[in-house]
Each structure stands twice: as C-alpha cells, then as structure tokens.
Design a protein around this motif. Structure first.
Motif, PDB file in Angstrom:
ATOM      1  N   ILE A 161       2.769   7.700   4.128  1.00  0.00           N
ATOM      2  CA  ILE A 161       1.410   8.408   3.213  1.00  0.00           C
ATOM      3  C   ILE A 161       1.381   9.420   3.563  1.00  0.00           C
ATOM      4  O   ILE A 161       0.738  10.400   2.927  1.00  0.00           O
ATOM      5  CB  ILE A 161       0.430   7.131   3.275  1.00  0.00           C
ATOM      6  CG1 ILE A 161       1.095   5.864   2.779  1.00  0.00           C
ATOM      7  CG2 ILE A 161      -0.659   7.660   2.394  1.00  0.00           C
ATOM      8  CD1 ILE A 161      -0.013   4.613   2.863  1.00  0.00           C
ATOM      9  N   SER A 162       1.095   9.973   4.921  1.00  0.00           N
ATOM     10  CA  SER A 162       0.721  11.025   5.414  1.00  0.00           C
ATOM     11  C   SER A 162       1.499  12.365   5.029  1.00  0.00           C
ATOM     12  O   SER A 162       1.053  13.318   4.464  1.00  0.00           O
ATOM     13  CB  SER A 162       0.516  10.963   6.916  1.00  0.00           C
ATOM     14  OG  SER A 162      -0.274  10.069   7.459  1.00  0.00           O
ATOM     15  N   ALA A 163       2.896  11.909   4.939  1.00  0.00           N
ATOM     16  CA  ALA A 163       3.663  13.095   4.511  1.00  0.00           C
ATOM     17  C   ALA A 163       3.580  13.258   2.937  1.00  0.00           C
ATOM     18  O   ALA A 163       3.623  14.496   2.276  1.00  0.00           O
ATOM     19  CB  ALA A 163       5.066  12.784   4.661  1.00  0.00           C
ATOM     20  N   ALA A 164       3.335  12.196   2.188  1.00  0.00           N
ATOM     21  CA  ALA A 164       2.889  12.384   0.770  1.00  0.00           C
ATOM     22  C   ALA A 164       1.839  13.107   0.473  1.00  0.00           C
ATOM     23  O   ALA A 164       1.832  14.142  -0.513  1.00  0.00           O
ATOM     24  CB  ALA A 164       3.039  11.129   0.226  1.00  0.00           C
TER      25      ALA A 164
ATOM     26  N   GLY B 122      -3.802   8.465  -1.541  1.00  0.00           N
ATOM     27  CA  GLY B 122      -3.185   8.562  -0.367  1.00  0.00           C
ATOM     28  C   GLY B 122      -4.156   8.212   0.813  1.00  0.00           C
ATOM     29  O   GLY B 122      -4.106   7.745   1.740  1.00  0.00           O
ATOM     30  N   LEU B 123      -5.305   9.002   0.733  1.00  0.00           N
ATOM     31  CA  LEU B 123      -6.557   8.973   1.568  1.00  0.00           C
ATOM     32  C   LEU B 123      -7.001   7.650   1.624  1.00  0.00           C
ATOM     33  O   LEU B 123      -7.384   6.961   2.903  1.00  0.00           O
ATOM     34  CB  LEU B 123      -7.492  10.296   1.480  1.00  0.00           C
ATOM     35  CG  LEU B 123      -6.949  11.480   1.717  1.00  0.00           C
ATOM     36  CD1 LEU B 123      -8.105  12.571   1.554  1.00  0.00           C
ATOM     37  CD2 LEU B 123      -6.397  11.888   3.054  1.00  0.00           C
ATOM     38  N   THR B 124      -7.141   7.059   0.557  1.00  0.00           N
ATOM     39  CA  THR B 124      -7.804   5.556   0.403  1.00  0.00           C
ATOM     40  C   THR B 124      -6.730   4.680   1.144  1.00  0.00           C
ATOM     41  O   THR B 124      -7.055   3.708   1.629  1.00  0.00           O
ATOM     42  CB  THR B 124      -7.895   5.111  -0.715  1.00  0.00           C
ATOM     43  OG1 THR B 124      -8.969   6.074  -1.520  1.00  0.00           O
ATOM     44  CG2 THR B 124      -8.853   4.051  -1.097  1.00  0.00           C
ATOM     45  N   SER B 125      -5.540   4.794   0.849  1.00  0.00           N
ATOM     46  CA  SER B 125      -4.417   3.949   1.603  1.00  0.00           C
ATOM     47  C   SER B 125      -4.458   4.160   3.124  1.00  0.00           C
ATOM     48  O   SER B 125      -4.329   2.999   3.777  1.00  0.00           O
ATOM     49  CB  SER B 125      -3.027   4.291   1.041  1.00  0.00           C
ATOM     50  OG  SER B 125      -3.062   4.149  -0.435  1.00  0.00           O
ATOM     51  N   LEU B 126      -4.616   5.325   3.577  1.00  0.00           N
ATOM     52  CA  LEU B 126      -4.768   5.396   5.201  1.00  0.00           C
ATOM     53  C   LEU B 126      -5.829   4.681   5.673  1.00  0.00           C
ATOM     54  O   LEU B 126      -5.817   4.009   6.581  1.00  0.00           O
ATOM     55  CB  LEU B 126      -4.675   6.790   5.547  1.00  0.00           C
ATOM     56  CG  LEU B 126      -3.526   7.727   5.010  1.00  0.00           C
ATOM     57  CD1 LEU B 126      -3.709   9.215   5.351  1.00  0.00           C
ATOM     58  CD2 LEU B 126      -2.189   7.189   5.942  1.00  0.00           C
ATOM     59  N   VAL B 127      -7.059   4.839   4.956  1.00  0.00           N
ATOM     60  CA  VAL B 127      -8.279   4.188   5.343  1.00  0.00           C
ATOM     61  C   VAL B 127      -7.881   2.792   5.447  1.00  0.00           C
ATOM     62  O   VAL B 127      -8.395   1.960   6.531  1.00  0.00           O
ATOM     63  CB  VAL B 127      -9.538   4.513   4.520  1.00  0.00           C
ATOM     64  CG1 VAL B 127     -10.834   3.502   5.000  1.00  0.00           C
ATOM     65  CG2 VAL B 127      -9.858   5.837   4.926  1.00  0.00           C
TER      66      VAL B 127
ATOM     67  N   VAL C 196       5.313   3.896  10.823  1.00  0.00           N
ATOM     68  CA  VAL C 196       6.036   4.597   9.705  1.00  0.00           C
ATOM     69  C   VAL C 196       5.475   4.514   8.305  1.00  0.00           C
ATOM     70  O   VAL C 196       5.684   5.571   7.662  1.00  0.00           O
ATOM     71  CB  VAL C 196       7.443   3.581   9.780  1.00  0.00           C
ATOM     72  CG1 VAL C 196       8.307   4.209   8.471  1.00  0.00           C
ATOM     73  CG2 VAL C 196       8.488   4.138  11.174  1.00  0.00           C
ATOM     74  N   CYS C 197       4.726   3.437   8.022  1.00  0.00           N
ATOM     75  CA  CYS C 197       4.130   3.417   6.723  1.00  0.00           C
ATOM     76  C   CYS C 197       3.022   4.350   6.709  1.00  0.00           C
ATOM     77  O   CYS C 197       2.835   5.158   5.765  1.00  0.00           O
ATOM     78  CB  CYS C 197       3.482   2.065   6.404  1.00  0.00           C
ATOM     79  SG  CYS C 197       4.855   0.731   6.055  1.00  0.00           S
ATOM     80  N   VAL C 198       2.386   4.451   7.523  1.00  0.00           N
ATOM     81  CA  VAL C 198       1.364   5.480   7.713  1.00  0.00           C
ATOM     82  C   VAL C 198       1.836   6.952   7.755  1.00  0.00           C
ATOM     83  O   VAL C 198       1.385   7.925   7.040  1.00  0.00           O
ATOM     84  CB  VAL C 198       0.607   5.338   9.234  1.00  0.00           C
ATOM     85  CG1 VAL C 198      -0.628   6.583   9.322  1.00  0.00           C
ATOM     86  CG2 VAL C 198      -0.537   4.157   8.993  1.00  0.00           C
TER      87      VAL C 198
ATOM     88  N   LEU D   7       0.856  -1.151  -0.015  1.00  0.00           N
ATOM     89  CA  LEU D   7      -0.035  -0.066  -0.117  1.00  0.00           C
ATOM     90  C   LEU D   7       0.902   1.415  -0.016  1.00  0.00           C
ATOM     91  O   LEU D   7       0.385   2.205  -0.965  1.00  0.00           O
ATOM     92  CB  LEU D   7      -0.731  -0.015   1.328  1.00  0.00           C
ATOM     93  CG  LEU D   7      -2.133  -1.083   1.246  1.00  0.00           C
ATOM     94  CD1 LEU D   7      -3.078  -1.019   2.633  1.00  0.00           C
ATOM     95  CD2 LEU D   7      -2.944  -0.609  -0.077  1.00  0.00           C
ATOM     96  N   THR D   8       1.860   1.349   0.546  1.00  0.00           N
ATOM     97  CA  THR D   8       2.834   2.566   0.843  1.00  0.00           C
ATOM     98  C   THR D   8       3.609   2.686  -0.370  1.00  0.00           C
ATOM     99  O   THR D   8       3.564   3.906  -1.052  1.00  0.00           O
ATOM    100  CB  THR D   8       3.759   2.097   1.828  1.00  0.00           C
ATOM    101  OG1 THR D   8       3.136   1.890   3.195  1.00  0.00           O
ATOM    102  CG2 THR D   8       4.580   3.689   2.109  1.00  0.00           C
ATOM    103  N   MET D   9       4.053   1.767  -1.119  1.00  0.00           N
ATOM    104  CA  MET D   9       5.028   1.698  -2.233  1.00  0.00           C
ATOM    105  C   MET D   9       3.713   2.281  -3.464  1.00  0.00           C
ATOM    106  O   MET D   9       4.311   3.085  -4.373  1.00  0.00           O
ATOM    107  CB  MET D   9       5.493   0.372  -2.742  1.00  0.00           C
ATOM    108  CG  MET D   9       6.227   0.440  -4.082  1.00  0.00           C
ATOM    109  SD  MET D   9       6.935  -1.134  -4.423  1.00  0.00           S
ATOM    110  CE  MET D   9       5.244  -1.998  -4.864  1.00  0.00           C
TER     111      MET D   9
END
Length: 354
Positions: A302-305, A264-269, A297-299, A239-241
């Motif tokens: 994605i949040s930083a992106a 990015g938001l879909t990946s966080l959900v 760290v993965c979250v 998901l992160t990649m």
C-alpha cells in the motif's frame, strides 16, 4: 510387682489385637475380617514399628557395601493434564495435572523452573496406597506455572514443546532415580484450550555431569490459527486488494490524485489496529513471526502504491471550448452518417449540415 507389670503388658497387648465382631452390625464376615486385618496392619506399621515419616528411607551410596544395592527409583505417571494458558509475552505455561507417584519417599522431589507449584489437595486428606513390598503410591493434583520458551518464527502456524522437569535437589543419581510414563487416559481427554491443542506427551531423561539427573515430561502443543487468520490475515488481504484496485482503477490524473491517495492512507491507518493485535499476541524476541512479515508486506504494498500515485500522476485533461466542441461534432458528422442520426447536433449553432 513383677506379676502386676506382666499382667498390664498382656492386657494392653490383648487390647491392641482385639478382634471386633462387625457382623452384629449387619455386616458380612468377609468385611469384618477385612476391617480387623486393616486395623492390625495399621497398628503394626505405625504403633509397634514406631514409623517416623521425617526419616528418609534412601540408602546413600556412601554407606552401601553390597554390590547388588540400587538407587531408589521414583516413578511418576501423568494421569491427567489440562492446559489453562500459555502466555507468549512472559513465556509461561499454566496447567493443572495429576501425577501418581510410586516410591517410598517423595518429599524432596520438585518441579524445576516453576514459578508457582500448588498442591490442590491438602496433605491431611491425601490418600496413599502402601504395598507389602514397601512401594508407596500417592496420587497428587498440582496447579503449576512453569517457564516454557516459545519459538514464533512460524506464528500462527507454530508448534511448541514445553518441558516439565522433575528432579531431586538433595540426592545424586547414585542415590535416587526418577522416571515416568504417560497414562492413556491423559491423552484421551482434551488437554488443550481454545487456542492450543495438546498433540501428544513424551518423556525423556537428562543427566548433568554425575551430580544431577532430571526427568522431563514434554508437552507438545499446536496452535489453532483460526482467530489470527480471520482477524488479522484476511482483513489485511482485503484492505490491500481494495486499496490497490481503488487507486489504479482509473487513470492517475492530478485532479483525482488526492482522492486516490486518501484511499491508501486510510488503509494504512486501518493496518495499525491489526498491528496492535499482532504485537500483543507474540513475544518481544529477535525472531520476527510469519504473520508479522505478511502484515509488513501488505503495508509495504500500500505504501508503494501511494508513492506511485504521488510521483507518476498524469496532467489534467484540457477543457475544450465551444468552438472545439462544434468542430469535433462537425467532423464526426462528415464521416458518412446522416444528420438525422444526430439530432442534438442540429441545435449546435454555426454548424451547417450538407
């Protein structure tokens, strides 16, 4: 009257020591002799000597005068161990075990810090071996639920050591000593379950001041991390990649900003589902596990992106009008190319090719 009493005594004594002939039932002489000896031994121990199982044979230190007298030694041999479940939330180990207890009296020995201690076999059908030197050997199967503190700093690649303490509540180390060994058969069998492997079992003894001595079986466990790697770690990495590649594959212009942000938001959900699986698998302690740090760290990546997409978006490119398109086509035609190579330009009105 005296002769009648003597006759009754002799008659009863003869009945107690009567030898039964088992050979007439088709049994050999050796077995017949064995059965008669067993009958006589049982009569000697439990009838003539009036054995009382409620009296402890422990010779207390306060009453011993001989210098060579020693405390009663109780030996436990772990013959079989099978782990059922290790609850990380309640930090409780559930297992079944068979102990062979070698002693004279074991009724006051208990498993310390156990929530549930159940004897599988009823005491009425328990088999006991009694030797001529007074040593009693009794195999007993237990179902035990016992406290096991868990360290999760390297979860899911962690190893645990669960202690099974055994002690006597009524007697001091001067009166009774406990020790034990692990039978080879206990390690040759698979004592773990699908999540844990039993690597080895050790023993140790600890004394508290001079009033208590505790003997421990230490069960060394190693977690099988495959489930958490395939269900949590690998999906988080994918998901992160995919999120980072999808958000930065093309220039970040304002027109496509919302589309990139939705990735990015879909990946966080999706990460919240993995976090829920992780929270149910580890105890609620102040130590944060390794897998939890990885997911956070993965979250964070994605949040930083998502923050970069919002704050550093490029301006939308200005749409060119027809005159600018014609001018650009004319300039390219003047770069030394033949007009026949650009048949589409001939259809642009207002352009005259030389």
């Amino acid at each position: 009257m005296l002769l009648i009493s003597l006759f009754c005594f002799v008659n009863s004594f003869d009945r107690l020591n009567a030898q039964l002939d088992f050979t007439k039932y088709g049994i050999g002489e050796d077995y017949s002799l064995f059965m008669n000896n067993m009958t006589n031994l049982n009569d000697e121990l439990f009838n003539k000597r009036n054995y009382n199982r409620f009296l402890s044979p422990i010779f207390l230190k306060d009453y011993r005068t001989a210098n060579d007298s020693k405390p009663l030694e109780v030996h436990f041999q772990l013959w079989y161990f099978k782990m059922f479940y290790l609850d990380a939330d309640t930090q409780q180990l559930t297992f079944g075990a068979e102990f062979i207890e070698i002693t004279i009296n074991i009724h006051q020995l208990r498993f310390l810090f156990s929530k549930t201690l159940t004897t599988i076999h009823d005491s009425s059908i328990r088999q006991v071996t009694i030797r001529s030197d007074g040593i009693v050997t009794m195999p007993t199967v237990y179902y035990v639920e016992i406290a096991c503190p868990i360290t999760v700093d390297t979860f899911p690649f962690d190893v645990q050591a669960c202690q099974i303490p055994i002690l006597s509540f009524l007697y001091s180390p001067d009166d009774i000593l406990t020790n034990g060994t692990v039978a080879p058969a206990a390690l040759s069998l698979d004592g773990g379950n699908g999540e844990w492997n039993v690597t080895h079992i050790t023993t140790t003894t600890t004394s508290f001041a001079a009033t208590m001595q505790v003997f421990y079986f230490i069960i060394h466990l190693k977690r099988v991390p495959n489930f958490y790697v395939y269900v949590i770690a690998l999906p988080c990495f994918i998901l992160t990649m995919l999120s980072v590649i999808g958000m930065f594959w093309s220039p970040n212009i304002r027109k496509e900003q919302l589309t990139k942000l939705s990735i990015g938001l879909t990946s966080l959900v999706s990460m919240t589902v993995l976090l829920d699986l992780l929270s149910t698998a580890i105890p609620k302690t102040r130590v944060f596990p390794l897998l939890g740090i990885y997911v956070v760290v993965c979250v964070g990546i994605i949040s930083a992106a998502c923050v970069v997409i919002v704050m550093f978006a490029l301006q939308n490119p200005r749409k060119k009008n027809d005159w600018e398109l014609k001018k650009e086509a004319h300039e390219r035609a003047m770069e030394g190319y033949s007009p026949s190579e650009f048949p589409s330009w001939k259809r642009i009105p207002g352009i005259h090719h030389l």
